[in-house]
Design an enzyme around this catalytic site. Sequence first.
Site, PDB file in Angstrom:
ATOM      1  N   ARG A 281       0.754  -1.254   0.004  1.00 22.15           N
ATOM      2  CA  ARG A 281       0.011  -0.141  -0.020  1.00 22.15           C
ATOM      3  C   ARG A 281       0.822   1.510   0.100  1.00 22.15           C
ATOM      4  O   ARG A 281       0.626   2.117  -0.801  1.00 22.15           O
ATOM      5  CB  ARG A 281      -0.738  -0.016   1.115  1.00 22.15           C
ATOM      6  CG  ARG A 281      -1.908   1.216   1.394  1.00 22.15           C
ATOM      7  CD  ARG A 281      -2.385   1.226   2.709  1.00 22.15           C
ATOM      8  NE  ARG A 281      -2.867   0.039   3.182  1.00 22.15           N
ATOM      9  CZ  ARG A 281      -4.078  -0.498   3.162  1.00 22.15           C
ATOM     10  NH1 ARG A 281      -4.863   0.206   2.338  1.00 22.15           N
ATOM     11  NH2 ARG A 281      -4.372  -1.501   3.751  1.00 22.15           N
ATOM     12  N   TYR A 321     -14.289  -2.009   4.062  1.00 23.71           N
ATOM     13  CA  TYR A 321     -13.840  -1.824   5.247  1.00 23.71           C
ATOM     14  C   TYR A 321     -14.000  -0.288   5.835  1.00 23.71           C
ATOM     15  O   TYR A 321     -13.384   0.303   6.714  1.00 23.71           O
ATOM     16  CB  TYR A 321     -12.076  -1.547   4.968  1.00 23.71           C
ATOM     17  CG  TYR A 321     -11.694  -2.814   4.223  1.00 23.71           C
ATOM     18  CD1 TYR A 321     -11.610  -4.102   4.677  1.00 23.71           C
ATOM     19  CD2 TYR A 321     -11.273  -2.296   3.135  1.00 23.71           C
ATOM     20  CE1 TYR A 321     -10.777  -5.065   4.019  1.00 23.71           C
ATOM     21  CE2 TYR A 321     -10.569  -3.188   2.336  1.00 23.71           C
ATOM     22  CZ  TYR A 321     -10.324  -4.841   2.846  1.00 23.71           C
ATOM     23  OH  TYR A 321      -9.661  -5.813   2.022  1.00 23.71           O
ATOM     24  N   CYS A 348     -25.773  -2.093  -8.158  1.00 20.39           N
ATOM     25  CA  CYS A 348     -27.143  -2.196  -7.198  1.00 20.39           C
ATOM     26  C   CYS A 348     -27.053  -2.874  -6.153  1.00 20.39           C
ATOM     27  O   CYS A 348     -26.950  -4.107  -5.479  1.00 20.39           O
ATOM     28  CB  CYS A 348     -27.964  -3.466  -8.323  1.00 20.39           C
ATOM     29  SG  CYS A 348     -29.291  -2.962  -8.908  1.00 20.39           S
ATOM     30  N   GLU A 349     -26.629  -1.945  -5.256  1.00 18.58           N
ATOM     31  CA  GLU A 349     -26.477  -2.371  -3.615  1.00 18.58           C
ATOM     32  C   GLU A 349     -26.328  -1.013  -3.047  1.00 18.58           C
ATOM     33  O   GLU A 349     -25.589  -0.130  -3.233  1.00 18.58           O
ATOM     34  CB  GLU A 349     -24.782  -2.886  -3.767  1.00 18.58           C
ATOM     35  CG  GLU A 349     -24.352  -3.583  -2.353  1.00 18.58           C
ATOM     36  CD  GLU A 349     -24.600  -4.750  -2.150  1.00 18.58           C
ATOM     37  OE1 GLU A 349     -24.647  -5.555  -3.274  1.00 18.58           O
ATOM     38  OE2 GLU A 349     -24.557  -5.249  -1.199  1.00 18.58           O
ATOM     39  N   TYR A 377      -5.109  -1.885  -3.600  1.00 15.36           N
ATOM     40  CA  TYR A 377      -6.201  -2.689  -3.395  1.00 15.36           C
ATOM     41  C   TYR A 377      -7.469  -2.026  -3.966  1.00 15.36           C
ATOM     42  O   TYR A 377      -8.638  -2.433  -3.472  1.00 15.36           O
ATOM     43  CB  TYR A 377      -6.399  -2.973  -1.925  1.00 15.36           C
ATOM     44  CG  TYR A 377      -5.219  -3.571  -1.192  1.00 15.36           C
ATOM     45  CD1 TYR A 377      -4.711  -4.659  -1.533  1.00 15.36           C
ATOM     46  CD2 TYR A 377      -4.292  -2.621  -0.568  1.00 15.36           C
ATOM     47  CE1 TYR A 377      -3.431  -5.338  -0.882  1.00 15.36           C
ATOM     48  CE2 TYR A 377      -3.197  -3.222   0.191  1.00 15.36           C
ATOM     49  CZ  TYR A 377      -2.829  -4.619  -0.079  1.00 15.36           C
ATOM     50  OH  TYR A 377      -1.583  -5.117   0.506  1.00 15.36           O
TER      51      TYR A 377
HETATM   52  N1  LLP Z   1       2.969  -8.969   3.295  1.00 16.13           N
HETATM   53  C1  LLP Z   1       2.148  -9.763   3.290  1.00 16.13           C
HETATM   54  C2  LLP Z   1       2.239 -11.384   3.760  1.00 16.13           C
HETATM   55  C3  LLP Z   1       0.631  -9.559   3.600  1.00 16.13           C
HETATM   56  O1  LLP Z   1      -0.358 -10.379   3.717  1.00 16.13           O
HETATM   57  C4  LLP Z   1       0.487  -8.190   2.981  1.00 16.13           C
HETATM   58  C5  LLP Z   1      -1.012  -7.697   2.809  1.00 16.13           C
HETATM   59  C6  LLP Z   1       1.422  -7.456   2.695  1.00 16.13           C
HETATM   60  C7  LLP Z   1       2.823  -7.905   2.882  1.00 16.13           C
HETATM   61  C8  LLP Z   1       1.228  -5.996   2.301  1.00 16.13           C
HETATM   62  O2  LLP Z   1       0.849  -5.242   3.252  1.00 16.13           O
HETATM   63  P1  LLP Z   1       0.508  -3.721   2.902  1.00 16.13           P
HETATM   64  O3  LLP Z   1       2.124  -2.896   2.875  1.00 16.13           O
HETATM   65  O4  LLP Z   1       0.022  -3.241   1.744  1.00 16.13           O
HETATM   66  O5  LLP Z   1      -0.280  -2.998   4.044  1.00 16.13           O
HETATM   67  N2  LLP Z   1      -7.107  -5.611   1.012  1.00 16.13           N
HETATM   68  C9  LLP Z   1      -6.932  -4.891   2.320  1.00 16.13           C
HETATM   69  C10 LLP Z   1      -5.475  -5.142   2.697  1.00 16.13           C
HETATM   70  C11 LLP Z   1      -5.210  -6.421   2.738  1.00 16.13           C
HETATM   71  C12 LLP Z   1      -3.673  -6.685   3.113  1.00 16.13           C
HETATM   72  C13 LLP Z   1      -3.309  -8.174   2.654  1.00 16.13           C
HETATM   73  N3  LLP Z   1      -2.023  -8.360   2.965  1.00 16.13           N
HETATM   74  C14 LLP Z   1      -7.196  -3.363   2.014  1.00 16.13           C
HETATM   75  O6  LLP Z   1      -7.654  -2.743   0.977  1.00 16.13           O
HETATM   76  O7  LLP Z   1      -6.973  -2.539   3.162  1.00 16.13           O
END
Ligand code: LLP
Length: 418
Positions: A281, A321, A348-349, A377
């Site tokens: 992210r 979320y 439609c939600e 994401y």
């Molecule tokens: N490493 C692992 C093992 C992970 O599971 C994740 C994210 C990351 C790294 C990266 O995390 P970040 O730096 O992006 O926070 N869909 C959700 C976020 C799910 C994150 C899943 N794992 C959202 O839109 O907030």
Amino acid sequence: MSEIGGMNIQKLAETHGTPLVVYDENALRDKLTLFTKHFKSDFLETDVIYASKAFNCKAMISLIEEYGCCLDVVSGGELYTAFKAGYDCSKIFFHGNNKTPAEIKMALDFGVGTIIIDNEMEAAELAKQIQGTDKKVNVLLRVNPGIEAHTHEYIVTAHVDSKFGISMLDEEQIVNVIKMLDSCDNITYEGLHAHIGSQIFDKKAFSELVRKMFAFAAELKNAHGIEGTTINLGGGFAALYTAEDHPIPIDEVCAEILHTCEEENQKIGNLIRRICIEPGRSIVGEAGYNFYTVGYIKKTPNKLYAFVDGGMSDNIRPALYQAKYDAFIAGKENEAPYADYTIAGKCCESGDILIQSIALPEVETGDILVMKTTGAYGYSMASHYNKLALPAVVFVRDGQAREVIERETYDHLISLEK
Ligand code: LLP
């Protein structure tokens, strides 16, 4: 902000259509520069591993390669995209709690460098597939440190009953899995992995993780003779969505993590040689923008709606979320607010609300509404709900735009149907 990457926003919308996902390529590059520059230590080897689930496509993976970063994939699909992008598979870290036998085979065939083992049965499957072949792979074991980072419950990953990893409380199982893996000639056990959640604002969560991981690595060595020399701390670094967010600056969080690692490593006789992080992210989030064309405006007793031509199909995060976003109307950036609008998608939600309430200048049909920080994401969690076609994705840089993913057509939508 009538421009992104030196390109006029309305022009981009006209040329590429809406809904449209736009990445400011220099902003992506700036984040990659920050991570690669600041995640460096005089005492430890370091790797920045881009978590491609945040946004995975060939153009993005080429950028990752250009900056010398490693790559985290979590499925055959993400792995295949990296392979097709010509990415060096030995720099891939393959994650996931339920990699299928076919995905494990694919990883071995493609020469994936590191598999992160999530559980006992997966370890056995890998051992079964690799024994007797001339293939080789490194493994890290995902452990669950039981740290509750304060983030949305769906993206907390390291509580004791998490579906990910083996709890540190179950040392016996961890030891058995590592010993079994290490007994295979062509598997090299390299160390431990953990990921405590996403959109984390608190530095202390990361230093607590570091301390737990180093102490656990030392425990494995002292009590069981297991020598892992890598610790991978996962991702989770926050991005700025609205003015209420205060993400830890990248240089600061890198310094905090590395400083704590160096200190902890000294305490355990410098057992650890390499530290990895997996930002997703924080690399792509703020660089991304979703453009929508405003359709109808509708007043209800308590709300003033502006409807847009996309919605939860291209960004499910507000619905899933309760994620908050900021937005503006292209060309009206300097106009005073006129009213509080609710920005609703076309799905439609009832839950398809992109922004519950935002003060904007008068919004009119045909305006281009730009939502900020949609780069992580958003596209990667997009769906075909209501059979909406996926938007195009454009990278803009220094006044040039290149489409990196085409807009889907209606024919794409039915292309697999018999
Ligand atoms: N490493 C692992 C093992 C992970 O599971 C994740 C994210 C990351 C790294 C990266 O995390 P970040 O730096 O992006 O926070 N869909 C959700 C976020 C799910 C994150 C899943 N794992 C959202 O839109 O907030």
